[in-house]
Design a protein around this motif. Sequence first.
Motif, short mmCIF file in Angstrom:
data_model
loop_
_atom_site.label_atom_id
_atom_site.label_comp_id
_atom_site.label_asym_id
_atom_site.label_seq_id
_atom_site.Cartn_x
_atom_site.Cartn_y
_atom_site.Cartn_z
N ILE A 1 30.94 133.02 -0.26
CA ILE A 1 30.60 131.85 -1.44
C ILE A 1 30.82 132.48 -2.13
N PRO A 2 31.43 132.11 -3.36
CA PRO A 2 31.61 133.24 -4.71
C PRO A 2 30.57 132.27 -5.52
N GLY A 3 29.58 131.46 -4.88
CA GLY A 3 29.19 130.44 -6.62
C GLY A 3 27.91 131.09 -6.91
N THR A 4 27.29 130.58 -7.43
CA THR A 4 25.36 130.64 -7.76
C THR A 4 24.47 130.62 -6.84
N LEU A 5 23.62 130.10 -6.95
CA LEU A 5 22.21 129.12 -6.14
C LEU A 5 22.41 127.81 -7.12
N GLY A 6 22.55 127.75 -8.24
CA GLY A 6 22.31 126.76 -8.49
C GLY A 6 23.39 126.11 -7.96
N GLY A 7 24.34 126.35 -8.32
CA GLY A 7 26.00 125.87 -7.89
C GLY A 7 25.53 124.84 -6.23
N ALA A 8 24.47 126.56 -5.78
CA ALA A 8 24.99 126.44 -4.11
C ALA A 8 23.84 124.81 -4.02
N ILE A 9 22.98 124.74 -5.15
CA ILE A 9 22.27 123.34 -4.76
C ILE A 9 23.01 122.38 -4.67
N ALA A 10 23.34 122.14 -5.81
CA ALA A 10 24.71 120.84 -6.42
C ALA A 10 25.29 120.67 -5.08
N THR A 11 26.65 121.74 -4.92
CA THR A 11 26.52 121.02 -3.69
C THR A 11 26.52 121.44 -2.77
#
Length: 303
Positions: A129-139
């Motif tokens: 998953i190429p995102g951040t952990l903040g983005g992972a929470i939101a999505t």
Amino acid sequence: MKTADLSTELERIEGLRVRTDVPLGRLTTFKIGGPAAVLVTPESVDALRDARRLLSGAEVPVTILGNGSNLLVSDAGFDGVVIRIGSSLGGVEVAAPDRLRIGAGTLWSKVLRFVMKEGWTGLEFGAGIPGTLGGAIATNAGTRGGATADRLIDVVGVDAGGEIQTLPVADLGFRYRRCDLPAGFVVTGTLFSAERDDPARVEATVRGYQAERRRDQPEREPSAGCIFQNPPGESAGKLIDLAGLKGETEGGAIVSPIHGNFIINRGGATAADVLKLIERVCERVLAEHGVELELEVRKVGFD
Ligand SMILES: Cc1cc2nc3c(=O)[nH]c(=O)nc-3n(C[C@H](O)[C@H](O)[C@H](O)COP(=O)(O)OP(=O)(O)OC[C@H]3O[C@@H](n4cnc5c(N)ncnc54)[C@H](O)[C@@H]3O)c2cc1C
């Protein structure tokens, strides 16, 4: 308040990097999108809190950016303030014998390097998953190995009024690729449960997931990952494939010949190209399969 005056005010906040007229395309994995009027990058939670307080009194649209890997930004860009959460609010630390505290700006790749080296199990599903952990929470980012909410205990962040809050997982209404973070809440930190394990076993699991993804997905081309959510019990990619849409093009955008649920920017694609292609895919899948596809990718800067 005018954006010029606002950026002058924002520049007074210590630990806040402020830039104006920043092309957003290069801050997204799709490489598409016009400029942000103002882009701020907090280097500390205090700087974020002060910025949030200032912005709560200014009537200006605000949006939050992580690694930009789930976004389609409009060609006109975003006429407001983008708060970018990057590596200054990142890092992984052991909070207890069965707890990892991870900053919201941390990329999954960094989390995986940590768990492979130190031997922690529970978060291997994030491989690729190429995102951040903040983005992972939101999505509620996830893969076939699991989803972000599975091991989450709580998140800490700054609300739209500039107050620092800790929100337990049970209050966040996690579901498939969504959650109910309060509007404008910026996640700064996360707490996960995890267990000690043999580093070699953790690494083997991570490498296995990575190899699967390299085989099945166009990882190296500019995209925003899966464009559509999987309808209940179905695979959006398969429905798109069966409707004969792989390889369909619009301007610089193409439905990936490798994975039907990816739209690729094959060079010079505009957001308008991508939207037209999305519309065509939706119409054809509805006509062929009677299924209404819903977007997984999030739109920024559209009316
Ligand atoms: C090649 C590729 C493969 C992918 N594979 C997967 C996959 O297997 N599974 C999956 O779930 N996703 C996948 N994605 C999509 C994407 O990586 C995830 O959705 C990821 O969680 C987005 O994180 P980000 O930091 O890039 O967030 P962004 O794209 O920057 O933002 C996404 C959303 O999160 C919000 N947000 C970001 N940071 C914060 C924060 N700190 N606080 C509050 N809100 C915030 C934004 O406002 C926005 O609404 C893939 C994408 C690509 C390009």
